[in-house]
Design an enzyme around this catalytic site. Structure first.
Site, PDB file in Angstrom:
ATOM      1  N   ARG A  39      34.896 -13.457  49.619  1.00 26.78           N
ATOM      2  CA  ARG A  39      35.980 -13.605  48.644  1.00 26.78           C
ATOM      3  C   ARG A  39      36.045 -15.003  48.047  1.00 26.78           C
ATOM      4  NH1 ARG A  39      39.614  -9.342  50.587  1.00 26.78           N
ATOM      5  NH2 ARG A  39      41.580  -9.237  49.483  1.00 26.78           N
ATOM      6  N   ARG A  96      52.387  -1.546  53.063  1.00 25.85           N
ATOM      7  CA  ARG A  96      51.799  -2.837  53.431  1.00 25.85           C
ATOM      8  C   ARG A  96      52.762  -3.945  53.047  1.00 25.85           C
ATOM      9  NH1 ARG A  96      45.605  -3.386  51.462  1.00 25.85           N
ATOM     10  NH2 ARG A  96      46.269  -5.530  51.230  1.00 25.85           N
ATOM     11  N   ARG A 101      50.837   3.061  46.203  1.00 25.30           N
ATOM     12  CA  ARG A 101      49.947   3.284  47.350  1.00 25.30           C
ATOM     13  C   ARG A 101      50.747   3.830  48.534  1.00 25.30           C
ATOM     14  NH1 ARG A 101      45.303  -1.137  47.933  1.00 25.30           N
ATOM     15  NH2 ARG A 101      46.873  -2.620  48.522  1.00 25.30           N
ATOM     16  N   LYS A 139      38.552  -0.188  46.422  1.00 22.10           N
ATOM     17  CA  LYS A 139      37.432  -0.554  47.299  1.00 22.10           C
ATOM     18  C   LYS A 139      37.444   0.275  48.596  1.00 22.10           C
ATOM     19  CE  LYS A 139      38.346  -5.040  47.545  1.00 22.10           C
ATOM     20  NZ  LYS A 139      39.492  -5.241  46.635  1.00 22.10           N
ATOM     21  N   ARG A 196      48.325 -12.039  44.788  1.00 26.74           N
ATOM     22  CA  ARG A 196      46.968 -11.637  45.153  1.00 26.74           C
ATOM     23  C   ARG A 196      46.074 -11.549  43.924  1.00 26.74           C
ATOM     24  NH1 ARG A 196      49.168  -6.992  47.991  1.00 26.74           N
ATOM     25  NH2 ARG A 196      47.208  -5.868  47.969  1.00 26.74           N
TER      26      ARG A 196
END
Ligand code: AMP
Length: 183
Positions: free
Chosen positions: A88, A131, A127, A13, A142
């Site tokens: 969401r 994070r 990634r 996204k 998640r």
């Protein structure tokens, strides 16, 4: 033009949002980025939401909706926006509708990026942004929060005829071409 960019964590996204905002000259609103910035700056909001983000749970609808309402009142959003990571929950979508109706700025499309789960996990783990929620446990949580609370949002917008399903695999450019075609 107002677009909702929708999909599970790791669907791309954030990356596609960058392409869309440059191509269409519209603003970008990422609630996840706003929360991470608040945490980084240790603002009262950041302090409140830090443990929630670390765990992969959702911040309360009340906080999220209040934040988006305040943010979208700024003039940078007058030309339109890519909403990334919002709404969401179905409740957020309902509040969002009321907000947009007041401003008379409807949603033009919801882009739903579809990526197989194994690929999502692989992408998030590689990634490399460090994070704190990008651990195996955080990712699993998640993904399950996404399935339980966020996926129903898709049906909400399907009923309005706004959903464009996009294959989110392949090169970043080829995915963006599919999005452009759909829009
Ligand atoms: P993201 O960067 O979109 O993956 O968001 C990171 C985290 O921020 C999520 O796991 C949630 O804890 C929180 N968050 C972001 N957007 C929302 C939202 N619309 N509703 C609730 N929590 C959110």
């Amino acid at each position: 033009m107002n677009i909702i960019l929708f999909g599970p964590p790791g669907a791309g996204k954030g990356t596609q949002a960058e392409y869309i905002i440059h191509h269409f000259g519209i603003a970008h609103l990422s609630t996840g980025n706003m929360f991470r910035e608040a945490i980084h700056n240790k603002t009262p909001l950041g302090i409140k939401v830090k443990t929630i983000l670390d765990s992969g749970e959702l911040v309360s609808d009340e906080i999220v909706v209040g934040l988006v309402k305040e943010e979208t009142s700024k003039s940078v959003y007058n030309n339109g926006c890519v909403f990334d990571g919002f709404p969401r929950t179905v409740s957020q979508a309902q509040s969002f509708d009321r907000m947009l109706a007041e401003k008379n700025t409807p949603i033009d499309a919801l882009i739903s990026l579809v990526v197989p789960e194994e690929e999502l996990i692989k992408r998030i783990l590689s990634r490399g942004q460090g994070r704190p929620d990008d651990t195996k446990k955080g990712i699993k949580n998640r993904l399950s929060v996404y399935q339980n609370e966020t996926e129903p949002v898709l049906n909400y917008y399907k009923k309005k005829g706004l959903v464009k399903i996009i294959d989110g695999t392949g090169s970043v450019e080829s995915i963006f071409n599919r999005i452009k075609k759909a829009l």
